[in-house]
Design a protein around this motif. Structure first.
Motif, PDB file in Angstrom:
ATOM      1  N   GLN A 138      40.146  42.056 -16.301  1.00  0.00           N
ATOM      2  CA  GLN A 138      41.334  41.237 -15.389  1.00  0.00           C
ATOM      3  C   GLN A 138      40.453  40.453 -15.353  1.00  0.00           C
ATOM      4  N   LYS A 139      38.773  40.514 -14.824  1.00  0.00           N
ATOM      5  CA  LYS A 139      38.624  39.322 -14.200  1.00  0.00           C
ATOM      6  C   LYS A 139      37.428  38.657 -15.132  1.00  0.00           C
ATOM      7  N   ARG A 140      37.623  38.956 -16.012  1.00  0.00           N
ATOM      8  CA  ARG A 140      37.048  37.883 -17.187  1.00  0.00           C
ATOM      9  C   ARG A 140      37.574  36.236 -17.044  1.00  0.00           C
ATOM     10  N   PRO A 141      36.518  35.311 -17.334  1.00  0.00           N
ATOM     11  CA  PRO A 141      36.512  34.060 -16.623  1.00  0.00           C
ATOM     12  C   PRO A 141      38.140  33.198 -18.106  1.00  0.00           C
ATOM     13  N   LEU A 142      38.002  32.886 -17.731  1.00  0.00           N
ATOM     14  CA  LEU A 142      39.784  32.185 -18.269  1.00  0.00           C
ATOM     15  C   LEU A 142      39.481  30.574 -18.935  1.00  0.00           C
ATOM     16  N   ALA A 143      39.780  30.858 -20.333  1.00  0.00           N
ATOM     17  CA  ALA A 143      39.907  29.439 -20.406  1.00  0.00           C
ATOM     18  C   ALA A 143      40.136  28.738 -19.994  1.00  0.00           C
ATOM     19  N   LYS A 144      38.986  26.968 -19.967  1.00  0.00           N
ATOM     20  CA  LYS A 144      39.955  25.815 -19.550  1.00  0.00           C
ATOM     21  C   LYS A 144      41.684  25.103 -19.980  1.00  0.00           C
ATOM     22  N   ARG A 145      41.130  25.075 -21.151  1.00  0.00           N
ATOM     23  CA  ARG A 145      42.236  24.968 -21.875  1.00  0.00           C
ATOM     24  C   ARG A 145      43.481  25.411 -22.982  1.00  0.00           C
ATOM     25  N   TYR A 146      43.842  25.641 -23.098  1.00  0.00           N
ATOM     26  CA  TYR A 146      45.141  26.716 -24.146  1.00  0.00           C
ATOM     27  C   TYR A 146      45.672  26.081 -25.249  1.00  0.00           C
ATOM     28  N   VAL A 193      47.881  27.765 -27.304  1.00  0.00           N
ATOM     29  CA  VAL A 193      49.529  27.983 -26.812  1.00  0.00           C
ATOM     30  C   VAL A 193      49.304  28.933 -25.954  1.00  0.00           C
ATOM     31  N   LEU A 194      50.755  28.780 -25.495  1.00  0.00           N
ATOM     32  CA  LEU A 194      50.721  29.625 -24.299  1.00  0.00           C
ATOM     33  C   LEU A 194      52.252  30.463 -24.927  1.00  0.00           C
ATOM     34  N   TYR A 195      52.483  32.043 -24.540  1.00  0.00           N
ATOM     35  CA  TYR A 195      53.428  32.532 -24.844  1.00  0.00           C
ATOM     36  C   TYR A 195      54.061  33.090 -23.440  1.00  0.00           C
ATOM     37  N   LEU A 196      55.473  33.059 -23.493  1.00  0.00           N
ATOM     38  CA  LEU A 196      55.234  33.816 -22.293  1.00  0.00           C
ATOM     39  C   LEU A 196      56.850  34.784 -22.682  1.00  0.00           C
ATOM     40  N   ASP A 197      57.190  36.087 -22.116  1.00  0.00           N
ATOM     41  CA  ASP A 197      58.139  36.898 -22.829  1.00  0.00           C
ATOM     42  C   ASP A 197      58.038  37.671 -20.952  1.00  0.00           C
ATOM     43  N   GLY A 198      60.046  38.191 -21.482  1.00  0.00           N
ATOM     44  CA  GLY A 198      60.124  38.773 -19.712  1.00  0.00           C
ATOM     45  C   GLY A 198      60.400  40.030 -20.458  1.00  0.00           C
ATOM     46  N   LEU A 199      60.429  41.361 -19.174  1.00  0.00           N
ATOM     47  CA  LEU A 199      61.078  43.039 -19.417  1.00  0.00           C
ATOM     48  C   LEU A 199      61.647  42.735 -18.185  1.00  0.00           C
ATOM     49  N   TYR A 200      62.845  43.512 -18.669  1.00  0.00           N
ATOM     50  CA  TYR A 200      64.004  43.641 -17.520  1.00  0.00           C
ATOM     51  C   TYR A 200      63.506  45.345 -17.138  1.00  0.00           C
ATOM     52  N   ILE A 201      63.202  45.868 -16.028  1.00  0.00           N
ATOM     53  CA  ILE A 201      62.950  46.783 -15.593  1.00  0.00           C
ATOM     54  C   ILE A 201      63.871  47.328 -14.319  1.00  0.00           C
ATOM     55  N   ARG A 202      64.326  48.984 -14.661  1.00  0.00           N
ATOM     56  CA  ARG A 202      64.689  49.650 -13.211  1.00  0.00           C
ATOM     57  C   ARG A 202      63.974  49.566 -11.786  1.00  0.00           C
ATOM     58  N   THR A 261      43.632  29.962 -26.629  1.00  0.00           N
ATOM     59  CA  THR A 261      42.638  29.254 -27.179  1.00  0.00           C
ATOM     60  C   THR A 261      43.055  28.362 -28.539  1.00  0.00           C
ATOM     61  N   GLU A 262      41.837  27.500 -28.149  1.00  0.00           N
ATOM     62  CA  GLU A 262      41.702  26.445 -29.739  1.00  0.00           C
ATOM     63  C   GLU A 262      41.002  26.976 -31.044  1.00  0.00           C
ATOM     64  N   ASP A 263      39.630  28.016 -30.037  1.00  0.00           N
ATOM     65  CA  ASP A 263      38.578  28.415 -31.088  1.00  0.00           C
ATOM     66  C   ASP A 263      38.975  30.180 -31.057  1.00  0.00           C
TER      67      ASP A 263
END
Length: 181
Positions: free
Chosen positions: A141-149, A151-160, A178-180
């Motif tokens: 969770q605390k790993r560094p994130l790339a500055k550029r992506y 592709v970006l995938y989005l998904d949603g999940l309905y939970i009661r 990321t590109e690499d």
């Protein structure tokens, strides 16, 4: 006079057959590993077989007793099937983590393990096993994130949920590539 085998007796016999089969195959693999070690990995070294030592190994199929582990005279051979002092394969730790993640208390997990394998884990040991997993999750969770992506995938999940005003709520999942890679 008819004799019949009860379901529990049949189950025990099948489990014993399975453990015997697994023991036989593990011993065969280790013998072949030693042969390969002596003939292929160290052909110029004057090393040879030096009998066996016995050990037990807890597997997901039950405890395998008197497993014959081959050894060499120089003491250089180590099987790839398990570490030198390992007494269990990783299935039990994985099961403990999954039970803990699903909400079982450390005492409940300890009682379950004792019923499954006959040996008990203290609540402290179970906490140590699950803490190691929590540390891995926190690192991720605390790993560094790339500055550029690229592709970006989005998904949603309905939970009661049980709340005063909301019957269902969306949890959004995001995955970036990321590109690499």
């Amino acid at each position: 006079m008819s004799s019949s085998i009860s379901n529990s007796d049949l189950t025990n016999q099948l489990e014993d057959l399975l453990r015997g089969f697994i023991k036989e195959k593990l011993e065969l693999i280790m013998r072949e590993e030693l042969t390969n070690f002596l003939q292929v990995e160290q052909p110029d070294v004057s090393d040879s077989r030096n009998g066996y030592y016995k050990r037990s190994l807890d597997t997901r199929y039950g405890k395998i007793e008197n497993l014959s582990v081959p050894r060499d005279r120089e003491g250089a051979f180590q099987t790839g099937l398990f570490a030198p002092y390992q007494r269990r394969d990783g299935w039990l730790e994985e099961a403990i983590i999954k039970m803990y993640q699903s909400g079982m208390s450390t005492r409940e997990v300890g009682k379950f393990v004792e019923r499954m394998v006959g040996s008990s884990y203290s609540p402290a040991t179970i906490s140590n096993i699950t803490d190691a997993t929590v540390e891995d999750i926190e690192k991720w969770q605390k790993r560094p994130l790339a500055k550029r992506y690229s592709v970006l995938y989005l998904d949603g999940l309905y939970i009661r949920l049980r709340r005063d005003t909301v019957g269902k709520e969306v949890i959004y999942l995001v995955l970036g590539v990321t590109e690499d890679g």
